[in-house]
Design an enzyme around this catalytic site. Structure first.
Site, short mmCIF file in Angstrom:
data_model
loop_
_atom_site.label_atom_id
_atom_site.label_comp_id
_atom_site.label_asym_id
_atom_site.label_seq_id
_atom_site.Cartn_x
_atom_site.Cartn_y
_atom_site.Cartn_z
NE ARG A 126 -4.15 -1.48 -0.24
CZ ARG A 126 -4.22 -2.16 -1.20
NH1 ARG A 126 -3.11 -2.48 -1.98
NH2 ARG A 126 -5.39 -3.05 -1.21
CG HIS A 149 -2.18 -0.88 -8.05
ND1 HIS A 149 -2.94 -0.14 -7.11
CD2 HIS A 149 -2.20 -1.95 -7.45
CE1 HIS A 149 -3.21 -0.75 -6.03
NE2 HIS A 149 -2.89 -1.92 -6.16
#
Length: 310
Positions: A225, A273
């Protein structure tokens, strides 16, 4: 017949409709699968992803579970209207994708591949890296994804250190936990992989103080994250040489803004991502298995602990 609402960005509907219908049919579950409804009180299950337009769960009075398509649930777990059971996504596709991405980037930095792939000076420098068994790699976060990534690194021969907030015991991995364990791991590792969930306890975990614990030249790899890292502290550590390189797949704002200094930094690799994407076919099987479990009055898989945030 049950009603299942698919609440996700519109582009996801054509990707998931066929796999979900196939998984429901295989499980023998009679259900109406819809991507919109005028009768929220009739919805039995919600398949959820952020940015799908759903933020108020209050009208879904008959909903028996909310089943997330994402592994991370920090954007929904604190929603006060969400009173239904919430499950996060853990599936074979996510695990395999993360294992491959982490192994690839650890090997890249371990072998020093960048110097050979891009060698504008034509330097002939036959300097062999150490063997994997002599390279300490730390994996912070030993949940489902952390375990498969750490296991892959053990399989490649690396000396793997693991850290989690609570005690773990895993074959081939020197597991540590708590504050003292974090010091032990970060002061020894040459490559650090972050696979922690984002909670109040882990936000900005990698800050100025903890970056300073790492050996000079440490490589930081973050497919977890974005907010696990203090961006300004990382930039300062890169400038000082404390961190030799950062490979980052996740960011506080996504897509990463064009003006962000990470883009042009010579010691930062940005990937968009992609470390572990949810695959519709395997994710659909997990979603339907949890629906089957509710119908059979069995425990849910990957049920989120609201107090812990994951």
């Amino acid at each position: 017949m049950r009603t299942i609402l698919f609440s996700a960005p519109p582009a996801r509907w054509p990707q998931y409709e066929v796999p979900l219908r196939a998984a429901l049919a295989k499980a023998g579950i009679a259900a109406r699968l819809v991507n919109a409804t005028e009768h929220p009180e009739r919805v039995d299950y919600i398949v959820y992803a952020p940015n799908g337009g759903l933020s108020d769960f209050t009208p879904f009075t008959g909903c028996r579970a909310v089943l997330s398509l994402w592994a991370g649930v920090e954007g929904i777990v604190g929603n006060p209207t969400l009173t239904q059971p919430l499950c996060r996504m853990v599936d074979a596709g996510l695990e395999e994708g993360m294992r491959e991405w982490v192994a690839g980037h650890v090997l890249r930095h371990h072998l020093g591949m960048d110097a050979h792939i891009v060698n504008p000076t034509h330097d002939w420098a036959p300097i062999a890296p150490p063997l994997a068994r002599d390279r300490k790699v730390a994996v912070l976060g030993l949940g489902a994804l952390g375990q498969v990534a750490a296991g892959a690194l053990v399989g490649l021969g690396f000396d793997v250190l693991g850290w989690s907030r609570t005690p773990r015991s895993l074959d081939g991995i020197a597991c540590h936990h708590g504050d003292e364990g974090l010091v032990e791991v970060l002061t020894r590792a040459e490559i650090v992989v972050l696979l922690l969930p984002l909670t109040a306890q882990t936000e900005n975990l990698i800050d100025t103080e903890r970056l300073a614990w790492m050996p000079r030249g440490t490589v930081l790899i973050n497919p977890g994250r974005g907010a696990l890292i203090d961006d300004d502290a990382l930039l300062a550590a890169l400038a000082s040489g404390r961190i030799g390189h950062a490979t980052l797949d996740v960011f506080r704002t996504e897509p990463l803004p064009a003006e962000h200094p990470f883009w042009a930094h010579p010691k930062v690799t940005v990937t968009p991502h992609i470390a572990s994407e949810t695959r519709p076919e395997s994710a659909a099987r997990v979603i339907v298995e949890n629906i089957r479990r509710v119908e059979a009055d069995e425990p849910l898989l990957h049920l989120v602990d609201r107090a812990r945030g994951y």
